[in-house]
Enzyme design. Structure first.
Site, mmCIF file in Angstrom:
data_model
loop_
_atom_site.group_PDB
_atom_site.id
_atom_site.type_symbol
_atom_site.label_atom_id
_atom_site.label_comp_id
_atom_site.label_asym_id
_atom_site.label_seq_id
_atom_site.Cartn_x
_atom_site.Cartn_y
_atom_site.Cartn_z
ATOM 1 N N GLY A 193 1.284 4.910 -4.550
ATOM 2 C CA GLY A 193 1.913 4.323 -5.419
ATOM 3 C C GLY A 193 2.341 4.952 -6.666
ATOM 4 N N PRO A 195 2.068 5.830 -10.968
ATOM 5 C CA PRO A 195 1.179 6.380 -11.666
ATOM 6 C C PRO A 195 0.391 5.080 -12.561
ATOM 7 C CG PRO A 195 2.924 7.824 -11.843
ATOM 8 C CD PRO A 195 3.454 6.557 -11.008
ATOM 9 N N VAL A 197 -0.047 1.881 -11.481
ATOM 10 C CA VAL A 197 -1.094 1.310 -10.716
ATOM 11 C C VAL A 197 -2.235 2.274 -10.223
ATOM 12 C CG1 VAL A 197 -1.265 -0.087 -8.497
ATOM 13 C CG2 VAL A 197 0.737 -0.185 -9.656
ATOM 14 N N GLY A 198 -1.897 3.588 -10.292
ATOM 15 C CA GLY A 198 -2.964 4.331 -9.742
ATOM 16 C C GLY A 198 -3.866 4.234 -10.963
ATOM 17 N N GLU A 215 -1.927 9.381 -4.273
ATOM 18 C CA GLU A 215 -0.784 9.989 -4.024
ATOM 19 C C GLU A 215 0.306 9.063 -4.968
ATOM 20 O OE1 GLU A 215 0.002 12.356 -2.490
ATOM 21 O OE2 GLU A 215 -1.838 12.732 -1.013
ATOM 22 N N CYS A 249 8.886 9.268 -3.215
ATOM 23 C CA CYS A 249 8.369 9.709 -4.349
ATOM 24 C C CYS A 249 8.537 11.148 -4.588
ATOM 25 C CB CYS A 249 6.798 9.474 -3.702
ATOM 26 S SG CYS A 249 6.179 10.464 -2.554
#
Length: 469
Positions: A193, A195, A197-198, A215, A249
């Site tokens: 998803g 950055p 939310v990462g 990722e 992405c």
């Protein structure tokens, strides 16, 4: 704790209790599961998946076959061909100071894993990591995106048919479901998803010291040198940018082009886009849609913001809110203050900037976060080498784009803001495994000479060991 939370915890505990049984399955047993998944994707559910993803955002059948079904089937075939060797103990050399011992690396499963997948490639990015998790011998809970509900429903049918839920389970639902799952002490989390939310996922994982594979994405640049064969470059670039309507992405996010070939580039880009998607891409069966109204409005705001900053719409720029349609769009003279240059685009809009020297290119790219992908088009070997050596990126493709993703001999993943960890092939297997070190002593070796009491002789022995061994 509400009923849903109890359900998630019960499911997690069932997989936790079953993890050692699954972890001790043979490579043949794991291959059997992979073959069942392959059959479901290739034949049993293929057309149902194609129809479902078309309902979600009008994804063309050929793109679904190529970027969703085929990629996962290829991942499965690769794992089947190599799993026996991956699971073998990997012997390592023994230093002379440890004479009388032997050592090896054993890849063991991490345990109970959570895979949170996105909406843009829902089949690929759900089942691709699952292949690696199964190969490594883990139990898995899958949480696909709530934005592609039709596809998630079919994937749930597949998982329910092929697996007991104490081994692999799929949970549908919105962001609150993900939040509840992230509270559980998984052994590994694989997230695909943004950055932003990462960072949330990593923060949740830190509470349990859970390892993560992230990722992510970011703004992937495309550099075009004046030596480039423009016709060949455009053929690849237009496809790579507008594949999946730009919702990829590793799609080219912006172009840095030598100013001497900008006009030639723009005209060639228009011609090729017309060839691929017709004069009216809205009627093209080869062009998908933006996934929902929220992302449609976000992208429209980028276009309108660029206009207010005196950008030039070289191609496209039109859109239709009813169908979440945005035309293939090329924009030049984009201000650095524009949203297009600040945010990851994730749509069918490509801004172009010109440069005159390689130093401009390097300074610009290196002033930003490390991208997930970096593309360079050139027939100048020195230029290519300088770009690769003087920048940082998760992956690079020379004179094409996106193809690096489909080579399962290559690790796929980002660096820092664009990701942590790698996927695909052996690298995906590694992500879901712990490389456990094992040393076995067979005979009396020289080590006992260094046991207490520590005499002058032993001090001299240690000094000699430090110097010579």
């Amino acid at each position: 704790m509400n009923d849903s939370n109890n359900t998630y915890e019960t499911l997690f505990n069932a997989q936790k209790a079953n993890q050692y049984h699954i972890g001790q399955t043979s490579y043949k047993e794991r291959i059997k599961k992979l073959k069942a998944l392959k059959l479901a994707l290739e034949k049993t559910y293929r057309y149902e998946l194609i129809e479902a993803i078309y309902k979600d955002f009008k994804k063309p059948k050929l793109e679904t076959d190529l970027t969703e079904i085929y990629i996962v089937v290829k991942e499965i075939k690769y794992a089947i061909s190599n799993l026996k060797s991956w699971l073998k103990n990997q012997s390592v050399e023994t230093p002379i100071t440890l004479l009388g011992t032997s050592s090896y690396i054993k890849y063991e499963p991490k345990g109970v894993c959570l895979i949170i997948s996105p909406w843009n490639y829902p089949i690929n990015l759900t089942f691709g990591p699952l292949v690696s998790a199964i190969a490594a011998g883990n139990t898995v809970i899958l949480k696909p995106s709530e934005m592609t509900t039709n596809t998630s429903a079919v994937m749930a049918k597949i998982v329910n048919e092929l697996f007991n839920n104490n081994e692999v389970a799929l949970i549908e639902g919105d962001v609150e479901v993900s939040q509840e799952l992230l509270k559980l002490p998984f052994n590994h989390i694989f997230f695909t998803g943004s950055p932003a939310v990462g960072k949330i996922v990593m923060q949740a994982a830190a509470k349990h010291l859970t390892s993560v594979t992230l990722e992510l994405g970011g703004k992937s640049p495309t550099i075009i040198h004046e030596s480039t064969n423009i016709k060949a470059a455009i053929q690849n670039l237009v496809w790579g940018k507008f594949l999946n309507n730009g919702q990829t992405c590793i799609a080219p996010d912006y172009v840095l082009i030598h100013e001497s070939i900008k006009s030639e580039f723009v005209e060639a880009f228009k011609t090729k886009t017309l060839e691929y998607y017709s004069e009216n891409p809205m009627t093209s069966e080869s062009f998908s849609r933006i996934v929902n109204g929220k992302h449609f409005k976000r992208l429209v705001s980028y276009i309108e913001n660029a206009k207010t900053n005196n950008a030039n719409i070289e191609l496209g720029g039109d859109y239709d809110e009813v169908s979440n349609y945005i035309a293939p769009t090329l924009i030049s003279n984009v201000s650095e203050d524009a949203l297009l240059m600040k945010e990851e685009i994730f749509g069918p809009i490509l801004p172009i900037k010109t440069y005159t020297s390689i130093d401009e290119v390097l300074d610009y790219i290196n002033s930003k976060e490390k991208p997930l992908a970096l593309y360079v088009y050139a027939n100048n070997k020195k230029f290519i080498k300088t770009i690769i050596n003087s920048t940082r990126a998760g992956s690079t493709c020379v004179n094409s784009n996106a193809l690096q993703y489909s080579n399962h001999n290559l690790p796929f993943g980002g660096s820092n803001n664009s990701g942590i960890g790698k996927a695909h092939g052996f690298f995906g297997f590694q992500e879901f495994s712990n490389a456990r070190s094992v040393l076995k002593k067979h005979t009396v070796g020289p080590l006992h000479l260094l046991f207490p009491p520590y005499t002058k002789f032993k001090e001299k022995l240690v000094k000699a060991t430090i110097k010579w061994f």
